[in-house]
Structure formats: structure tokens, C-alpha cells
Motif scaffolding. Structure first.
Motif, PDB file in Angstrom:
ATOM      1  N   ARG A 105      26.530 -16.674  67.350  1.00  0.00           N
ATOM      2  CA  ARG A 105      27.202 -15.918  68.612  1.00  0.00           C
ATOM      3  C   ARG A 105      26.935 -14.517  68.662  1.00  0.00           C
ATOM      4  NH1 ARG A 105      31.082 -19.525  67.155  1.00  0.00           N
ATOM      5  NH2 ARG A 105      31.230 -21.395  68.379  1.00  0.00           N
ATOM      6  N   ALA A 106      26.173 -13.883  67.636  1.00  0.00           N
ATOM      7  CA  ALA A 106      25.951 -12.316  67.589  1.00  0.00           C
ATOM      8  C   ALA A 106      24.638 -11.991  67.254  1.00  0.00           C
ATOM      9  CB  ALA A 106      26.665 -11.885  66.164  1.00  0.00           C
ATOM     10  N   ALA A 184      29.126  -5.420  70.970  1.00  0.00           N
ATOM     11  CA  ALA A 184      30.192  -5.668  71.633  1.00  0.00           C
ATOM     12  C   ALA A 184      30.534  -4.616  72.774  1.00  0.00           C
ATOM     13  CB  ALA A 184      31.380  -5.519  70.651  1.00  0.00           C
ATOM     14  N   GLY A 185      29.442  -4.361  73.356  1.00  0.00           N
ATOM     15  CA  GLY A 185      29.595  -3.480  74.624  1.00  0.00           C
ATOM     16  C   GLY A 185      29.565  -1.832  74.160  1.00  0.00           C
ATOM     17  N   ILE A 186      29.435  -1.459  72.948  1.00  0.00           N
ATOM     18  CA  ILE A 186      29.648   0.149  72.455  1.00  0.00           C
ATOM     19  C   ILE A 186      28.315   0.268  71.756  1.00  0.00           C
ATOM     20  CG2 ILE A 186      30.797   1.376  70.741  1.00  0.00           C
ATOM     21  CD1 ILE A 186      33.347  -0.196  71.293  1.00  0.00           C
ATOM     22  N   ASN A 187      27.867   1.534  72.057  1.00  0.00           N
ATOM     23  CA  ASN A 187      26.387   1.950  71.522  1.00  0.00           C
ATOM     24  C   ASN A 187      27.033   2.482  70.045  1.00  0.00           C
ATOM     25  OD1 ASN A 187      23.882   2.612  71.870  1.00  0.00           O
ATOM     26  ND2 ASN A 187      24.212   4.744  71.964  1.00  0.00           N
ATOM     27  N   CYS A 188      26.024   2.041  69.172  1.00  0.00           N
ATOM     28  CA  CYS A 188      26.192   2.094  67.742  1.00  0.00           C
ATOM     29  C   CYS A 188      25.037   2.778  67.096  1.00  0.00           C
ATOM     30  CB  CYS A 188      26.651   0.561  66.940  1.00  0.00           C
ATOM     31  SG  CYS A 188      28.030  -0.050  67.419  1.00  0.00           S
ATOM     32  N   SER A 206      30.152   3.264  65.296  1.00  0.00           N
ATOM     33  CA  SER A 206      30.574   4.111  66.493  1.00  0.00           C
ATOM     34  C   SER A 206      31.703   5.046  66.562  1.00  0.00           C
ATOM     35  CB  SER A 206      30.725   3.069  67.962  1.00  0.00           C
ATOM     36  OG  SER A 206      30.977   3.873  69.046  1.00  0.00           O
ATOM     37  N   GLU A 207      31.671   6.231  67.075  1.00  0.00           N
ATOM     38  CA  GLU A 207      32.679   7.296  66.831  1.00  0.00           C
ATOM     39  C   GLU A 207      33.679   6.974  68.128  1.00  0.00           C
ATOM     40  OE1 GLU A 207      31.588  11.379  66.329  1.00  0.00           O
ATOM     41  OE2 GLU A 207      29.521  10.764  65.443  1.00  0.00           O
ATOM     42  N   GLU A 208      33.227   6.071  69.013  1.00  0.00           N
ATOM     43  CA  GLU A 208      34.171   5.653  69.882  1.00  0.00           C
ATOM     44  C   GLU A 208      35.795   4.902  69.415  1.00  0.00           C
ATOM     45  OE1 GLU A 208      32.892   3.398  73.438  1.00  0.00           O
ATOM     46  OE2 GLU A 208      30.844   4.327  73.379  1.00  0.00           O
ATOM     47  N   TYR A 237      27.669  -9.262  59.142  1.00  0.00           N
ATOM     48  CA  TYR A 237      29.037  -9.075  60.229  1.00  0.00           C
ATOM     49  C   TYR A 237      28.383  -8.550  61.440  1.00  0.00           C
ATOM     50  CZ  TYR A 237      31.289  -9.634  55.782  1.00  0.00           C
ATOM     51  OH  TYR A 237      32.199 -10.374  54.514  1.00  0.00           O
ATOM     52  N   TRP A 238      29.088  -8.969  62.558  1.00  0.00           N
ATOM     53  CA  TRP A 238      28.854  -8.742  64.077  1.00  0.00           C
ATOM     54  C   TRP A 238      29.880  -8.774  64.856  1.00  0.00           C
ATOM     55  CZ3 TRP A 238      24.361  -5.939  64.176  1.00  0.00           C
ATOM     56  CH2 TRP A 238      23.333  -6.392  63.448  1.00  0.00           C
ATOM     57  N   ALA A 239      30.416  -7.522  65.308  1.00  0.00           N
ATOM     58  CA  ALA A 239      31.658  -7.518  66.072  1.00  0.00           C
ATOM     59  C   ALA A 239      31.160  -8.137  67.488  1.00  0.00           C
ATOM     60  CB  ALA A 239      32.175  -6.152  66.275  1.00  0.00           C
TER      61      ALA A 239
END
Length: 293
Positions: A105-106, A184-188, A206-208, A237-239
Motif C-alpha cells: 500500500r506504499a 503521505a502528502g508531504i514533500n520529502c 521532511s522538515e515539515e 518503510y513508507w509512511a
């Protein structure tokens, strides 16, 4: 005109003040991770590396290789705050199987990123992975804890007896790249890393989420690691989801009756049960890597 300029300036300052008050830095919450293990690749590598004294076992494993799923996905929860992180399995896991495989799923990295290297894992040290490292939080798997301030790690697991293994967090050498991907919706941003034992890692952070941490006791970057690839071990591993909250990481996962020891002491102890020709530093390194990753 002067009054108009003054009004505009005040409005701008007020707007910036409101924005600063409402700005939220995600320093507490829970990240859902998919841990993907490529079972066939690991077992195939294991069989190929069997020496002559283990040939019969290696041939037996090859006979069952075609019946194995290509991969296995484990659902994990990663709790974090400003001072600590906890990684543990979800209470109930439900992998979706399709055509004999465990559906991922990742996202996956390119084949070049995961190609090569030696397979490592519990099977290499003569045991079934599920039976070897069971227990932890309510008999639901091992638990990995990071004390980010003290630079310490705890690993809780059950191998007939409950163990709490403690160790200092090893430094990881990171090299930054200009490659980015959305997780997961965040730029990494991608970085390539190496542990002190020369285990190669690929991470996306990500620094977010301004917490220097990640799954499998990874750390040392200016933000949260949301993607981690360990090519030699055929593990990723994937968020998949991030939920922010005001809660500190849980502490009720600790078993009070766990046997306390250093991670290196456990490796020496468990190494006694290995075949004589495999009782060496390389084998102990594999035990430690299996415990962490």
C-alpha cells in the motif's frame, strides 16, 4: 495619506502576528508506516549464501521458495514528540493478498535503488523470524524506543523470555541529494546514509515535521524520516498517514518484568546458539541488524 500608510502597516503587522500565533509545528503525533519485506528476495539470497555445512537446509528452503509470497507488509504505528519516539505494530494487521502476493500500500523506489547487496535477517541465524522476535506490546511484536535527548534506544521483545535491550543511538553518516518525492502528502528530500557497520540506507525526510527521528531507530536529519529503504535486507518503510496531536509518546508498552541487558550482550548471548562456523563478528552484526530493522 500618512494615516492611510500607517493603517496599512498596522494591518500587515497584525496579520503576521495572527499567522504566527496560528502556525503549527508538527512536533507531536502518530505516523502510520508500512514495513515491506521482500520475502522471496531475502530467502533466495540466504539459500545462495549457504555454505557446504548448511547445504541440505539451503536446498530444502529452495524447494519452498516458489510457494512464498513476493512480499509481506506489516502495519506499524510510530508515535513521536519533542523528546522521544516509539515504533510498534498496530493492534490488528490486515494485509491484502492478491494472486499469492501481499499487496503493498506504499510507493516503491526504483529498481536501481534496491538492487544488489546481501540479504540479512532472522532466518540467516537459524531461526524462524516470527518465532524468534515475538512479543513486545501485548504479544504484538517488538517495540523500538528512542530517547532523542539522551541519545539512547530501548528494544523490547519476547523470545520465550521478555527482554529490554538498551543501547546508545549510533551515528549515521548522511549525504544529501537533490531528489524529492511526495510521501503521505508531504514533500520529502532523499539522502543516502551509512551506519558505522557500513549498512547502506536510503531515507526520505521532511522538515515539515521538525523532529530528527524515523523508523528503525534512524535519526540525525533536520526533520522526520517518512521513507526508509535498506537494500541489503530487502526491507522498506513508507509512511501512509500522519496525524498530529498534543499527546506525548505512550509509556504503557513497557513490560516491568523484562530482563534488562545491553544490545551487545544479547548478541553475544544469542550467538551461542549458532553453528560454530557462524559464530563470528559478521553473524553478530546480522543479529543486531535484525533486532533494529
Amino acid at each position: 495619506m500618512t494615516k492611510l500608510y500607517l493603517t496599512i502597516i498596522l494591518c500587515c503587522l497584525f496579520g503576521l502576528s495572527v499567522q504566527a500565533q496560528n502556525a503549527y509545528f508538527g512536533t507531536r503525533g502518530t505516523i502510520s508506516f508500512d514495513k515491506v519485506t521482500y520475502t522471496k528476495a531475502r530467502m533466495r539470497q540466504l539459500s545462495n549464501e549457504m555454505n557446504s555445512t548448511m547445504m541440505d537446509r539451503g536446498m530444502g528452503m529452495m524447494e519452498h521458495l516458489d510457494k512464498m509470497p513476493e512480499s509481506h507488509t506489516e502495519k506499524l504505528n510510530f508515535y513521536f514528540d519533542e523528546n522521544a519516539t516509539v515504533l510498534m505494530p498496530e493492534e490488528s494487521t490486515g494485509d491484502t493478498k492478491q494472486n499469492g502476493e501481499v499487496k503493498m500500500r506504499a510507493p516503491t523506489v526504483s529498481s536501481g535503488a534496491v538492487r544488489g547487496g546481501r540479504s540479512q535477517g532472522a532466518s540467516r541465524i537459524g531461526g524462524n523470524q516470527r518465532g524468534m522476535f515475538r512479543g513486545g506490546a501485548n504479544k504484538n511484536g517488538k517495540v523500538l524506543y528512542q530517547d532523542l535527548k539522551a541519545g539512547r534506544a530501548d528494544i523490547q521483545l519476547d523470545i520465550d523470555e521478555k527482554y529490554m535491550l538498551s543501547e546508545t543511538l549510533d551515528s549515521i553518516t548522511w549525504r544529501f541529494t537533490e531528489e524529492f518525492r511526495n510521501i503521505a502528502g508531504i514533500n520529502c528530500r532523499r539522502v543516502n546514509g551509512a551506519t558505522k557497520d557500513s549498512l547502506y540506507l536510503i531515507a526520505y525526510y521532511s522538515e515539515e515535521i521538525p523532529i530528527s527521528a524515523g523508523p528503525a531507530l534512524t535519526h540525525g536529519l533536520p526533520g522526520m524520516i517518512l521513507g526508509l529503504v535498506i537494500p541489503e535486507m530487502h526491507i522498506q518503510y513508507w509512511a501512509t498517514a500522519i496525524n498530529y496531536s498534543n499527546k506525548l509518546v505512550p509509556t504503557d508498552w513497557r513490560e516491568k518484568k523484562s530482563k534488562q541487558m545491553k544490545l551487545s550482550e544479547f548478541s553475544d548471548l544469542f550467538g551461542r546458539y549458532m553453528p560454530r562456523n557462524r559464530q563470528n563478528e559478521s553473524a553478530k552484526k546480522r543479529i543486531l541488524e535484525q533486532l533494529v530493522y
